[in-house]
Scaffold this active site. Structure first.
Site, PDB file in Angstrom:
ATOM      1  N   CYS A  75      -2.317   2.470  -7.554  1.00  0.00           N
ATOM      2  CA  CYS A  75      -1.974   3.717  -6.851  1.00  0.00           C
ATOM      3  C   CYS A  75      -0.906   4.553  -7.563  1.00  0.00           C
ATOM      4  O   CYS A  75      -1.212   5.608  -8.106  1.00  0.00           O
ATOM      5  CB  CYS A  75      -1.539   3.413  -5.425  1.00  0.00           C
ATOM      6  SG  CYS A  75      -2.906   2.825  -4.399  1.00  0.00           S
TER       7      CYS A  75
ATOM      8  N   PHE B  35      -1.455   4.923   3.917  1.00  0.00           N
ATOM      9  CA  PHE B  35      -0.160   4.598   3.317  1.00  0.00           C
ATOM     10  C   PHE B  35       0.069   3.087   3.215  1.00  0.00           C
ATOM     11  O   PHE B  35       1.184   2.664   2.917  1.00  0.00           O
ATOM     12  CB  PHE B  35       0.971   5.219   4.146  1.00  0.00           C
ATOM     13  CG  PHE B  35       0.875   6.717   4.249  1.00  0.00           C
ATOM     14  CD1 PHE B  35       1.401   7.530   3.243  1.00  0.00           C
ATOM     15  CD2 PHE B  35       0.236   7.314   5.316  1.00  0.00           C
ATOM     16  CE1 PHE B  35       1.293   8.920   3.332  1.00  0.00           C
ATOM     17  CE2 PHE B  35       0.129   8.695   5.411  1.00  0.00           C
ATOM     18  CZ  PHE B  35       0.658   9.502   4.419  1.00  0.00           C
ATOM     19  N   LEU B  36      -0.965   2.281   3.484  1.00  0.00           N
ATOM     20  CA  LEU B  36      -0.724   0.831   3.526  1.00  0.00           C
ATOM     21  C   LEU B  36      -0.222   0.312   2.183  1.00  0.00           C
ATOM     22  O   LEU B  36      -0.523   0.872   1.125  1.00  0.00           O
ATOM     23  CB  LEU B  36      -1.987   0.078   3.951  1.00  0.00           C
ATOM     24  CG  LEU B  36      -3.204   0.001   3.017  1.00  0.00           C
ATOM     25  CD1 LEU B  36      -3.040  -1.016   1.906  1.00  0.00           C
ATOM     26  CD2 LEU B  36      -4.434  -0.327   3.832  1.00  0.00           C
ATOM     27  N   ARG B  37       0.560  -0.762   2.264  1.00  0.00           N
ATOM     28  CA  ARG B  37       1.055  -1.435   1.063  1.00  0.00           C
ATOM     29  C   ARG B  37       0.309  -2.751   0.905  1.00  0.00           C
ATOM     30  O   ARG B  37       0.207  -3.510   1.873  1.00  0.00           O
ATOM     31  CB  ARG B  37       2.554  -1.746   1.192  1.00  0.00           C
ATOM     32  CG  ARG B  37       3.432  -0.550   1.387  1.00  0.00           C
ATOM     33  CD  ARG B  37       4.775  -0.979   1.987  1.00  0.00           C
ATOM     34  NE  ARG B  37       4.602  -1.563   3.313  1.00  0.00           N
ATOM     35  CZ  ARG B  37       5.557  -2.220   3.977  1.00  0.00           C
ATOM     36  NH1 ARG B  37       6.740  -2.392   3.439  1.00  0.00           N
ATOM     37  NH2 ARG B  37       5.321  -2.721   5.176  1.00  0.00           N
TER      38      ARG B  37
ATOM     39  N   LYS C  52      -1.455   6.217 -11.233  1.00  0.00           N
ATOM     40  CA  LYS C  52      -2.539   7.221 -11.324  1.00  0.00           C
ATOM     41  C   LYS C  52      -2.284   8.375 -10.349  1.00  0.00           C
ATOM     42  O   LYS C  52      -2.674   9.514 -10.607  1.00  0.00           O
ATOM     43  CB  LYS C  52      -3.912   6.591 -11.132  1.00  0.00           C
ATOM     44  CG  LYS C  52      -4.171   5.860  -9.819  1.00  0.00           C
ATOM     45  CD  LYS C  52      -5.057   6.615  -8.880  1.00  0.00           C
ATOM     46  CE  LYS C  52      -5.412   5.800  -7.642  1.00  0.00           C
ATOM     47  NZ  LYS C  52      -5.697   6.604  -6.464  1.00  0.00           N
TER      48      LYS C  52
ATOM     49  N   LEU D 220      15.488   0.750  -4.891  1.00  0.00           N
ATOM     50  CA  LEU D 220      16.496   0.918  -5.949  1.00  0.00           C
ATOM     51  C   LEU D 220      16.677  -0.408  -6.696  1.00  0.00           C
ATOM     52  O   LEU D 220      17.794  -0.736  -7.086  1.00  0.00           O
ATOM     53  CB  LEU D 220      17.829   1.372  -5.357  1.00  0.00           C
ATOM     54  CG  LEU D 220      17.967   2.864  -5.013  1.00  0.00           C
ATOM     55  CD1 LEU D 220      19.397   3.186  -4.599  1.00  0.00           C
ATOM     56  CD2 LEU D 220      17.553   3.766  -6.181  1.00  0.00           C
TER      57      LEU D 220
ATOM     58  N   ARG E  39      -4.389  -4.510 -11.316  1.00  0.00           N
ATOM     59  CA  ARG E  39      -4.604  -3.179 -11.911  1.00  0.00           C
ATOM     60  C   ARG E  39      -3.279  -2.610 -12.427  1.00  0.00           C
ATOM     61  O   ARG E  39      -2.286  -2.586 -11.708  1.00  0.00           O
ATOM     62  CB  ARG E  39      -5.212  -2.223 -10.870  1.00  0.00           C
ATOM     63  CG  ARG E  39      -6.655  -2.534 -10.532  1.00  0.00           C
ATOM     64  CD  ARG E  39      -7.210  -1.609  -9.478  1.00  0.00           C
ATOM     65  NE  ARG E  39      -6.652  -1.875  -8.165  1.00  0.00           N
ATOM     66  CZ  ARG E  39      -7.047  -1.256  -7.040  1.00  0.00           C
ATOM     67  NH1 ARG E  39      -7.988  -0.339  -7.090  1.00  0.00           N
ATOM     68  NH2 ARG E  39      -6.494  -1.558  -5.881  1.00  0.00           N
TER      69      ARG E  39
ATOM     70  N   LYS F  77       2.419  -6.689  -8.082  1.00  0.00           N
ATOM     71  CA  LYS F  77       3.473  -6.928  -7.100  1.00  0.00           C
ATOM     72  C   LYS F  77       3.197  -8.271  -6.452  1.00  0.00           C
ATOM     73  O   LYS F  77       2.076  -8.780  -6.552  1.00  0.00           O
ATOM     74  CB  LYS F  77       3.506  -5.805  -6.057  1.00  0.00           C
ATOM     75  CG  LYS F  77       2.267  -5.756  -5.175  1.00  0.00           C
ATOM     76  CD  LYS F  77       2.270  -4.590  -4.223  1.00  0.00           C
ATOM     77  CE  LYS F  77       3.298  -4.745  -3.135  1.00  0.00           C
ATOM     78  NZ  LYS F  77       3.103  -3.767  -2.045  1.00  0.00           N
TER      79      LYS F  77
END
Ligand code: NAD
Length: 483
Positions: free
Chosen positions: A264, A153-155, A267, A254, A334, A327
């Site tokens: 991620c 779950f890493l960001r 896709k 939000l 990507r 980000k």
């Protein structure tokens, strides 16, 4: 424990270094020899805050090595983590599992001792069961190999911290032994109180795509509200603030704007939708197609807004895009919304310059037709429109008074609604955000005579015609802050 991490990209390289950092003996494996060489030398092949430190520490400890040889991996590991990519298939919305399959096919025949193969890549539900059968078929007779799934779950931007201090650890196992092994792998995290959820493989696989689907839905929900706000001349930021006070809703995710991208979320929701259809549960997640459509529409809306603000024709107009990565705090381009907008503006005739503090090189490779640079001043000079499309911290410290002297027209689209619009308007800019009320005529600020402005003019004069010699800090309020 002796671990291998197969696939050392954004996920695997960080996982490998962090596993060595907590005391395991780790062998990282990749088919990309250049990436392996870089990692072995302590050179991160991508930008990720804190990664270089943990990589160096792990290499120095002697507990982390890298190779391209799967045979070596087979001999080394008690636990083999699969971290290869699972991109979208060409011509389909489904996940392309060829890299995962190649790892299993390459590894299993060389296994000679009992071990656990653990997938971390994001995969369609049912993959663990399919691979377990494949491994059983390919492994030498008598060698017991378990297969489990442990979704990640890493960001990006927080990858090291998310790996060392995850919100939760989810493992999908078919037997108690695999569970015990994974509890030993993650012992320091468990000791620190990280929630550990052991379940069956199908549920574990679904947790990951469900989590990403929820996040994507929340983003597209607020972007749908932004579209309505634009139609009604209302303010989506105030609306989101008001919604966010409700603890059942929460303010996170939000932020209306250009929407999500990256390797991620887009896709993953498409692959989930495709897999659900295969299972006969397509209608249950049909809303994800709408989530995707809303998300894509923000890109079109941003291009249309830019064209409208420039009088309806983009031909030869000088446009600067701030941000190329999908980000901030990553160099990953990507499926970057910012680059998609930049490329479309260019396709429609604009002369586009893209700035990014870390992603300019990768952006240039992905879109050779765009002029990408890490030099802010060069990117902004003479711009008739500036679009803020990736919310790097660097852009929040920009001084709009200084920047107004560099561009041709002080016209800003804040595609992330992350800049202080009042401050920019007071500095003479016309500002438009997605889902924000139409800019009302603002009194132009008095001629800028601040100390900071004198500094930038003086430094530009000193720099002569080569504006790239002006330090980037010349455009910022105070010292350049974090990225
Ligand atoms: P990536 O493209 O950065 O890395 C994949 C790596 O696998 C590459 O270095 C590639 O060379 C290597 N590889 C491909 N085939 C191989 C093989 N046969 N043997 C060894 N190595 C091989 O991808 P990523 O972003 O690290 O994502 C990997 C997986 O993790 C995906 O399923 C993704 O959805 C999932 N995931 C990624 C993130 C993230 O933030 N990047 C977060 C959670 C989950």
């Amino acid at each position: 424990m002796r671990l291998t991490v197969i696939g050392t990209g954004y996920l695997g390289a960080v996982h490998a270094a962090c596993m060595a950092d907590i005391g395991h003996d780790v062998l990282g494996v990749d088919v990309d020899a250049a990436k392996v060489a870089d990692l072995a030398e302590g050179r991160p092949p991508f930008y990720e805050p804190g990664f270089e430190d943990v990589l160096t520490r792990a290499l120095d400890s002697g507990r982390l090595r890298f190779t391209t040889d799967l045979r070596e991996a087979a001999a080394h590991g008690e636990v083999h983590f699969i971290c290869v990519g699972t991109p979208q298939q060409a011509g389909s919305r489904a996940a392309d599992l060829r890299y995962v399959d190649a790892v299993v096919d390459g590894l299993a025949p060389h296994l000679s001792a009992p071990c656990l193969v653990v997938g971390k890549s994001t995969v369609p539900v049912g993959t663990t069961a399919r691979l377990a059968a494949r491994v059983a078929h390919l492994a030498p007779p008598g060698v017991r190999v378990d297969v489990a799934w442990n979704p990640e779950f890493l960001r990006e931007g927080f990858a090291v911290d998310d790996t060392l201090r995850p919100d939760r650890i989810v493992v999908g196992v078919t037997g108690g032994e695999a569970d015990e092994t994974l509890r030993r792998v993650y012992a320091p995290m468990l000791a620190a109180g990280v929630p550990y959820i052991d379940t069956d493989p199908n549920t574990a696989e679904l947790v990951k795509v469900a989590a990403n689907s929820f996040l994507a839905t929340k983003i597209s929900f607020i972007n749908a509200m932004a579209e309505v706000c634009d139609a009604a001349d209302a303010d989506v930021v105030t609306l989101a603030d008001a919604l966010g006070h409700d603890t059942r809703i929460g303010r996170q995710f939000l932020n209306a704007g250009l929407g999500f991208g990256g390797g991620c979320l887009p896709k993953d929701i498409r692959a989930f939708s495709a897999r659900a259809q295969e299972l006969g549960a397509g209608p249950a997640v049909a809303f994800l197609d709408e989530v995707d459509a809303i998300n894509q529409r923000q890109r079109t809306r941003t291009v249309e807004l830019a064209r409208r603000l420039l009088g309806g024709d983009l031909t030869d107009r000088r446009v600067t895009v701030l941000g190329a990565t999908f980000k901030p705090d990553s160099d990953d381009v990507r499926d970057s919304p910012a680059l998609a907008v930049a490329a479309e503006l260019q396709r429609q005739g604009a002369q586009v310059r893209v700035h990014d503090p870390e992603g300019a090189a990768k952006a240039g490779l992905a879109h050779p037709q765009l002029r990408c640079s890490a030099d802010l001043l060069t990117a902004c000079q003479g711009a008739e429109l500036v679009l803020h499309l990736t919310e790097w911290g660097l852009y929040r410290t920009l001084d709009p008074v200084k920047l107004a002297r560099v561009v041709r027209t002080p016209l800003l689209v804040d595609g992330r609604n992350a800049l202080p619009h009042d401050v920019w308007r007071a500095a003479g800019w016309t500002v438009k955000g997605l889902g924000r009320p139409a800019p009302r005529p603002e009194p132009r600020s008095a001629a800028p005579t601040t100390e900071t402005l004198r500094t930038v003019i003086a430094s530009m004069a000193a720099a002569g015609p080569d504006a790239s010699a002006v330090p980037a800090s010349a455009l910022h309020v105070g010292p350049v802050g974090g990225r």
